[in-house]
Design a protein around this motif. Structure first.
Motif, PDB file in Angstrom:
ATOM      1  N   THR A 153       0.797  -1.235   0.000  1.00 48.06           N
ATOM      2  CA  THR A 153       0.000   0.000   0.000  1.00 48.06           C
ATOM      3  C   THR A 153       0.828   1.282   0.000  1.00 48.06           C
ATOM      4  O   THR A 153       0.262   2.370   0.153  1.00 48.06           O
ATOM      5  CB  THR A 153      -1.015   0.072   1.169  1.00 48.06           C
ATOM      6  N   GLY A 155       1.968   3.842  -2.019  1.00 47.35           N
ATOM      7  CA  GLY A 155       1.587   4.201  -3.368  1.00 47.35           C
ATOM      8  C   GLY A 155       2.710   4.640  -4.292  1.00 47.35           C
ATOM      9  O   GLY A 155       2.804   4.145  -5.420  1.00 47.35           O
ATOM     10  N   GLN A 190      -5.523  -3.234  -4.642  1.00 46.95           N
ATOM     11  CA  GLN A 190      -4.136  -2.797  -4.492  1.00 46.95           C
ATOM     12  C   GLN A 190      -3.582  -2.400  -5.852  1.00 46.95           C
ATOM     13  O   GLN A 190      -2.854  -1.410  -5.971  1.00 46.95           O
ATOM     14  CB  GLN A 190      -3.265  -3.892  -3.886  1.00 46.95           C
ATOM     15  N   GLN A 193      -4.708   1.050  -6.713  1.00 46.05           N
ATOM     16  CA  GLN A 193      -3.857   2.073  -6.102  1.00 46.05           C
ATOM     17  C   GLN A 193      -2.560   2.220  -6.887  1.00 46.05           C
ATOM     18  O   GLN A 193      -2.131   3.333  -7.220  1.00 46.05           O
ATOM     19  CB  GLN A 193      -3.546   1.721  -4.645  1.00 46.05           C
ATOM     20  N   TRP A 197      -1.474   5.448  -9.036  1.00 48.59           N
ATOM     21  CA  TRP A 197      -0.234   6.164  -8.759  1.00 48.59           C
ATOM     22  C   TRP A 197       0.637   6.234 -10.011  1.00 48.59           C
ATOM     23  O   TRP A 197       1.273   7.261 -10.284  1.00 48.59           O
ATOM     24  CB  TRP A 197       0.519   5.514  -7.598  1.00 48.59           C
ATOM     25  N   VAL A 219     -10.317   1.520  -6.032  1.00 51.55           N
ATOM     26  CA  VAL A 219      -9.060   2.162  -5.637  1.00 51.55           C
ATOM     27  C   VAL A 219      -9.083   2.612  -4.173  1.00 51.55           C
ATOM     28  O   VAL A 219      -9.929   3.428  -3.785  1.00 51.55           O
ATOM     29  CB  VAL A 219      -8.776   3.388  -6.534  1.00 51.55           C
ATOM     30  N   ALA A 221      -7.897   5.007  -2.410  1.00 57.87           N
ATOM     31  CA  ALA A 221      -7.222   6.278  -2.664  1.00 57.87           C
ATOM     32  C   ALA A 221      -6.832   7.013  -1.390  1.00 57.87           C
ATOM     33  O   ALA A 221      -5.912   7.831  -1.411  1.00 57.87           O
ATOM     34  CB  ALA A 221      -8.128   7.179  -3.514  1.00 57.87           C
ATOM     35  N   SER A 308       0.637   8.547   0.526  1.00 58.74           N
ATOM     36  CA  SER A 308       0.071   7.575  -0.414  1.00 58.74           C
ATOM     37  C   SER A 308      -1.330   7.955  -0.870  1.00 58.74           C
ATOM     38  O   SER A 308      -1.956   7.191  -1.614  1.00 58.74           O
ATOM     39  CB  SER A 308       0.046   6.178   0.230  1.00 58.74           C
ATOM     40  N   ARG A 309      -1.845   9.107  -0.433  1.00 62.45           N
ATOM     41  CA  ARG A 309      -3.185   9.514  -0.833  1.00 62.45           C
ATOM     42  C   ARG A 309      -3.164   9.999  -2.279  1.00 62.45           C
ATOM     43  O   ARG A 309      -2.321  10.805  -2.675  1.00 62.45           O
ATOM     44  CB  ARG A 309      -3.727  10.616   0.077  1.00 62.45           C
TER      45      ARG A 309
END
Length: 387
Positions: A153, A155, A190, A193, A197, A219, A221, A308-309
């Protein structure tokens, strides 16, 4: 090629139901060379692609180790698989860089260790792409099949691994893919994500790739929102896997210092396990059950999760984003928010709600629509953004 007839869903479900534990030997550890570019191949060996054990596919495959970049910008080495149809085609063909959904954190779960044996969970979905005549490259992500703990996770690391896999595929002479090969990005959960990214990073990190579009679904997100949604529920094991992945990328977070004995035992097992076992072992647990204090309430953890957002950068290429209304793992509202943020920044987004179904079924029922959307991008047809 645009598919208009449904595939055999039963075969896909069977593939998804196969245990991700594989008889394969873990990938040979490869260490990044001191010199070289992101996307350069470190080593390559023959492999195979079978959606089910022994099922022929009319493809050639190679396992690769290639250079990539961690979330902190440090060079690393990631493994993956390049798959090319043997259909007699001599001209250029599209390439899809495919990001798999959660398989686990143990090296035996890596796609490259399962695709040759027919035990990879999304192999039937990947076959839908090779049947169109497209080449596919499947990253294992950082630390999954290579030394270290999988940075699950995280990203920016995942997005770079997806983009560098595409670079590596075009630099593999055996694959016959030129540098200007049209590229599509695809992933769910996953993989959604990671693919998202990759879409956000591509313009700055890999602008030379000829990315035509990204198909991304389910996602996660916003990891803080996803963690709050799953705390104490069916998907709570994913919280602890994600915490272990973040801690692997950023050891200063010191996850172990927050865990009680039960939490330490659970996380230690998750680092070597695959998702079928890890998800069950961690389900219906609250963060407070396994910690002495909640790391997600700490500023350093919040800052790293915020890195990672998604939604801060508009993808340079068009996006097809889909999400199940009844998603029980990744809130529908999280997907809608990402769509809104991309649209506000001027991205070309086609949004689709999956009205019937839940998280896992979404990747199955919508795989053909996502593939058809990519086919339209490869064919140069106009998009139908609905921001």
């Amino acid at each position: 090629m645009r598919f208009r007839t449904p595939a055999a869903v039963a075969a896909i479900v069977a593939a998804l139901a196969v245990s991700v534990a594989s008889p394969a030997t873990p990938a040979t550890a490869a260490t990044a060379a001191e010199s070289g570019r992101a996307g350069d191949i470190v080593d390559v060996s023959p492999s195979a692609f079978h959606p089910l054990p022994g099922q022929p596919t009319g493809t050639k495959a190679w396992k690769i180790h290639y250079r990539s970049t961690t979330a902190d910008g440090v060079p690393n080495t990631v493994s993956g698989t390049v798959i090319v149809p043997q259909d007699g085609r001599t001209g250029p063909r599209p390439l899809v860089t495919y990001a798999v959904g959660t398989v686990g954190m143990g090296d035996s779960c890596a796609p490259s260790n399962n695709l040759p044996y027919g035990t990879a969970m999304e192999a039937n979905l990947i076959q839908q792409l090779t049947l169109r005549g497209w080449a596919v490259v499947v990253t294992d992500y950082e630390g999954l099949g290579t030394p270290g703990v999988h940075t699950y996770t995280v990203g920016p690391s995942a997005g770079r691994a997806v983009l560098d896999a595409a670079r590596a595929a075009t630099r593999l002479p055996e694959a016959g893919l030129p540098a200007d090969t049209p590229v599509g990005i695809m992933g769910y959960s996953q993989g959604g994500q990671a693919g998202s990214w990759a879409a956000e990073l591509q313009g700055s990190y890999a602008p030379e790739l000829k990315v035509k579009g990204t198909a991304t679904g389910g996602v996660p997100a916003d990891l803080m929102e996803v963690a709050d949604f799953n705390n104490g529920s069916y998907g709570s094991g994913l919280i602890f896997m994600a915490a272990a992945g973040q801690d692997a990328a950023f050891p200063e977070l010191r996850l172990d210092s927050y865990l009680n004995p039960a939490g330490k035992a659970l996380v230690a097992g998750m680092k070597d396990g695959c998702v079928a076992i890890d998800a069950i072992a961690g389900s219906f647990k609250r963060i407070s059950d396994l910690t002495t204090r909640n790391p997600l309430e700490q500023p350093d953890w919040q800052a790293r999760l915020d890195q990672s957002r998604l939604g801060r950068t508009a993808p340079a290429a068009p996006v097809y984003q889909y999400h199940a209304l009844g998603d029980e793992l990744i809130p529908y509202a999280v997907g809608r928010q990402l769509r809104s943020e991309w649209c506000a920044k001027g991205a070309d987004v086609e949004w689709q709600t999956i009205w019937v179904g839940e998280h896992v079924s979404g990747v199955i029922t919508h795989s053909l629509a996502a593939g058809n959307w990519l086919a339209d991008r490869f064919a140069g047809r106009p998009t139908h953004a609905n921001c």
